[in-house]
Design a protein around this motif. Sequence first.
Motif, PDB file in Angstrom:
ATOM      1  N   ASN A   4     105.816  80.663  50.709  1.00 43.06           N
ATOM      2  CA  ASN A   4     105.290  82.201  51.007  1.00 43.06           C
ATOM      3  C   ASN A   4     104.855  82.167  52.534  1.00 43.06           C
ATOM      4  OD1 ASN A   4     105.804  83.389  48.801  1.00 43.06           O
ATOM      5  ND2 ASN A   4     103.778  83.523  48.068  1.00 43.06           N
ATOM      6  N   ILE A   5     103.982  81.063  52.974  1.00 38.14           N
ATOM      7  CA  ILE A   5     103.610  80.606  54.367  1.00 38.14           C
ATOM      8  C   ILE A   5     104.993  80.719  55.281  1.00 38.14           C
ATOM      9  CG2 ILE A   5     102.493  79.484  55.825  1.00 38.14           C
ATOM     10  CD1 ILE A   5     100.270  78.523  53.522  1.00 38.14           C
ATOM     11  N   ILE A   6     105.586  79.881  54.821  1.00 38.19           N
ATOM     12  CA  ILE A   6     106.719  79.632  55.823  1.00 38.19           C
ATOM     13  C   ILE A   6     107.575  80.752  55.956  1.00 38.19           C
ATOM     14  CG2 ILE A   6     109.144  78.598  55.880  1.00 38.19           C
ATOM     15  CD1 ILE A   6     107.838  76.033  54.611  1.00 38.19           C
ATOM     16  N   ARG A   7     107.847  81.727  54.823  1.00 39.48           N
ATOM     17  CA  ARG A   7     108.729  82.877  54.784  1.00 39.48           C
ATOM     18  C   ARG A   7     108.144  84.017  55.349  1.00 39.48           C
ATOM     19  NH1 ARG A   7     111.290  83.888  49.134  1.00 39.48           N
ATOM     20  NH2 ARG A   7     112.202  85.461  50.164  1.00 39.48           N
ATOM     21  N   HIS A   8     106.899  84.199  55.111  1.00 40.69           N
ATOM     22  CA  HIS A   8     106.196  85.658  55.330  1.00 40.69           C
ATOM     23  C   HIS A   8     105.124  85.237  56.481  1.00 40.69           C
ATOM     24  CE1 HIS A   8     108.241  87.175  52.030  1.00 40.69           C
ATOM     25  NE2 HIS A   8     107.360  86.451  51.050  1.00 40.69           N
ATOM     26  N   THR A   9     104.355  84.354  56.322  1.00 44.57           N
ATOM     27  CA  THR A   9     103.445  84.158  57.397  1.00 44.57           C
ATOM     28  C   THR A   9     103.961  83.826  58.837  1.00 44.57           C
ATOM     29  OG1 THR A   9     101.720  83.800  55.756  1.00 44.57           O
ATOM     30  CG2 THR A   9     101.116  83.323  58.425  1.00 44.57           C
ATOM     31  N   TYR A  10     104.830  82.788  58.680  1.00 48.94           N
ATOM     32  CA  TYR A  10     105.530  82.270  59.962  1.00 48.94           C
ATOM     33  C   TYR A  10     106.929  82.781  59.975  1.00 48.94           C
ATOM     34  CZ  TYR A  10     101.888  78.564  60.404  1.00 48.94           C
ATOM     35  OH  TYR A  10     100.752  77.626  60.460  1.00 48.94           O
TER      36      TYR A  10
END
Lengths: 117, 146
Positions: B46-52
């Motif tokens: 989720n961090i990779i896809r959405h935050t970053y």
Amino acid sequence: MKVQVRNLDKVSILDCSGDVDLYSSPRLRESLLAEIRPGGPSVLVSMSGVAYIDSSGIATLVEGLQLSRQTQTRFGLFGLRPNARSVLELARLHKVFAIFENETEAVENIGSTSSGI
Amino acid sequence: MRIAIDSEPRLLSILRGVVRFCAREAGFSSSEAECLAMAIDEAAANIIRHTYAGRPDALLALEVTHFADRLEFILEDWGPKVCEELIHPRSLEDVRPGGLGTFFISSFMDECTYDRDFKDGNRLKLVKYLSRKGSPCNEGSSSQSG
């Protein structure tokens, strides 16, 4: 993860092996979308070599299922390891997919005709 | 244990390996360890896809701490602040691709909270207690890690 496609009589089998995750699921998606087409063969995904599947892998399978319904292609999974089966059950998707124990059973049920699921 | 990786999807398998190892060391069963690995994998994805937004050159860090009764996982990123109110598991009645990651995280973890005092990005704390029963990880599955 590796995906190898075998074309049998009226059925394509995608042999998946390794981990299906955010990194590898686009490869599975590409193979699925290439095989599931109007007038095409039935499509089965062999999961016996899949050690791990995450939500992106499950999303890919759901996308394949939806495309199979749109194209009147019979679609199913077989050879799920306990982890993958548990994850599908937790997400209540085990009754949405046609799931078979092994290739023989899957081909007998899915591979016999080219439409209907 | 603390590990930092680039935000590359191919490196998620490293995080899963670390979580499996720490969970087994802490006394969780192999099936529980697999569930914890999946929860952390989903949170990191989720961090990779959405935050970053898919950027592969950003950083994310995982810290695992073993307490007597639990494992605590801290996931840190240095991206835009997450809007917590927008994060919630979707209905399982709605059969469609996507949106299951948060569901798996909340299913496999006992606690999931954001640290509001972390100013430079997001700090997500995930907790799993050793003794709690009723986990979906304990319902008849055996481990087959990869």
